[in-house]
Design a protein around this motif. Structure first.
Motif, PDB file in Angstrom:
ATOM      1  N   HIS A  20       4.196  -2.849  -0.715  1.00  0.00           N
ATOM      2  CA  HIS A  20       5.448  -3.512  -0.780  1.00  0.00           C
ATOM      3  C   HIS A  20       5.863  -4.431  -1.942  1.00  0.00           C
ATOM      4  O   HIS A  20       6.649  -4.110  -2.357  1.00  0.00           O
ATOM      5  N   ASP A  55      13.349  -5.988   0.339  1.00  0.00           N
ATOM      6  CA  ASP A  55      12.443  -6.124   1.542  1.00  0.00           C
ATOM      7  C   ASP A  55      11.573  -7.233   1.817  1.00  0.00           C
ATOM      8  O   ASP A  55      10.420  -7.228   2.091  1.00  0.00           O
ATOM      9  N   ASP A  57      11.484  -9.653   3.636  1.00  0.00           N
ATOM     10  CA  ASP A  57      11.037  -9.888   4.950  1.00  0.00           C
ATOM     11  C   ASP A  57      10.182  -8.984   5.750  1.00  0.00           C
ATOM     12  O   ASP A  57       9.937  -9.104   6.941  1.00  0.00           O
ATOM     13  N   PHE A  58      10.054  -7.775   5.066  1.00  0.00           N
ATOM     14  CA  PHE A  58       9.677  -6.599   6.007  1.00  0.00           C
ATOM     15  C   PHE A  58       8.424  -6.741   6.238  1.00  0.00           C
ATOM     16  O   PHE A  58       7.844  -6.403   7.316  1.00  0.00           O
ATOM     17  N   PRO A  62       8.532  -7.458  10.275  1.00  0.00           N
ATOM     18  CA  PRO A  62       9.360  -6.043  10.484  1.00  0.00           C
ATOM     19  C   PRO A  62      10.539  -5.764  11.436  1.00  0.00           C
ATOM     20  O   PRO A  62      11.308  -5.100  11.405  1.00  0.00           O
ATOM     21  N   HIS A  65      13.700  -7.355  10.017  1.00  0.00           N
ATOM     22  CA  HIS A  65      14.023  -6.901   8.846  1.00  0.00           C
ATOM     23  C   HIS A  65      15.560  -7.172   8.520  1.00  0.00           C
ATOM     24  O   HIS A  65      16.664  -6.867   9.183  1.00  0.00           O
ATOM     25  N   CYS A  66      15.850  -7.942   7.471  1.00  0.00           N
ATOM     26  CA  CYS A  66      17.171  -8.535   7.163  1.00  0.00           C
ATOM     27  C   CYS A  66      18.025  -9.397   7.884  1.00  0.00           C
ATOM     28  O   CYS A  66      18.946  -9.572   7.799  1.00  0.00           O
ATOM     29  N   ALA A  90      20.197  -2.626   4.926  1.00  0.00           N
ATOM     30  CA  ALA A  90      19.907  -2.214   6.232  1.00  0.00           C
ATOM     31  C   ALA A  90      20.897  -2.125   6.956  1.00  0.00           C
ATOM     32  O   ALA A  90      20.930  -2.163   8.360  1.00  0.00           O
TER      33      ALA A  90
END
Length: 182
Positions: A20, A55, A57-58, A62, A65-66, A90
């Motif tokens: 990541h 990304d 917070d991915f 997950p 996300h966003c 996203a």
């Protein structure tokens, strides 16, 4: 505005897996290249910061996300225009994400998934690099839906359309960007 180093530290606060972190750096460098290529050279650092943070917070959230990203970025004092740009990549994943508006946001939307495809294709090469990859080779991998199946081709196609480019133009430019730092 955050520096590249500050953006990377913020990314690392919420992302521990090398994959990541490397992806954030790859997208950041790709965005910087596009800024220069498209005549926004004075904004290259800004584009890179957005790419690094896209990304954030991915890994930890997950499923959000966003959705979680604005909270994390605001806590860190990140400007609203960067938050909007980060989240707009996203578009289509959740109703709470705005459509990319600025050219920079459209580039991020278009090249995020594509950098993953190019990275996966590079790993299959004897050189383990995209430096010697040709567009023809990339197009072959793009057409094979089983290869790097997690890289959404529809997003790449839609991103090219948002930019008013042929898909080949997006593929070639993104490959050139990644070759510049391979």
């Amino acid at each position: 505005m955050l520096s590249r180093e500050e953006a990377l530290e913020l990314l690392k606060k919420y992302n521990k897996e090398d994959f990541h972190i490397q992806h954030g750096e790859t997208v950041g460098k790709t965005m910087s290249w596009f800024a220069k290529d498209l005549g926004y050279g004075d904004e290259a650092d800004y584009w890179e910061v957005v790419g690094i943070l896209h990304d954030i917070d991915f890994e930890m959230w997950p499923d959000e996300h966003c959705v979680k990203a604005p909270e994390l970025l605001r806590e860190a004092g990140v400007e609203e225009d960067i938050i909007h740009a980060v989240c707009s990549h996203a578009y289509g994943l959740t109703d709470s994400v705005a459509e990319p508006e600025r050219e920079m946001e459209k580039v991020l939307f278009a090249c995020d998934e594509l950098t993953g495809l190019i990275g996966a294709a590079a790993l299959m090469r004897p050189s383990k690099s995209c430096a010697d990859m040709e567009l023809k080779s990339l197009k072959k991998k793009f057409k094979d839906k089983r290869f790097a199946a997690g890289c959404d081709r529809d997003v790449m196609i839609k991103g090219a359309e948002m930019l008013g480019w042929e898909l080949d133009t997006l593929l070639e430019k993104t490959l050139d960007a990644m070759k510049s730092f391979a």
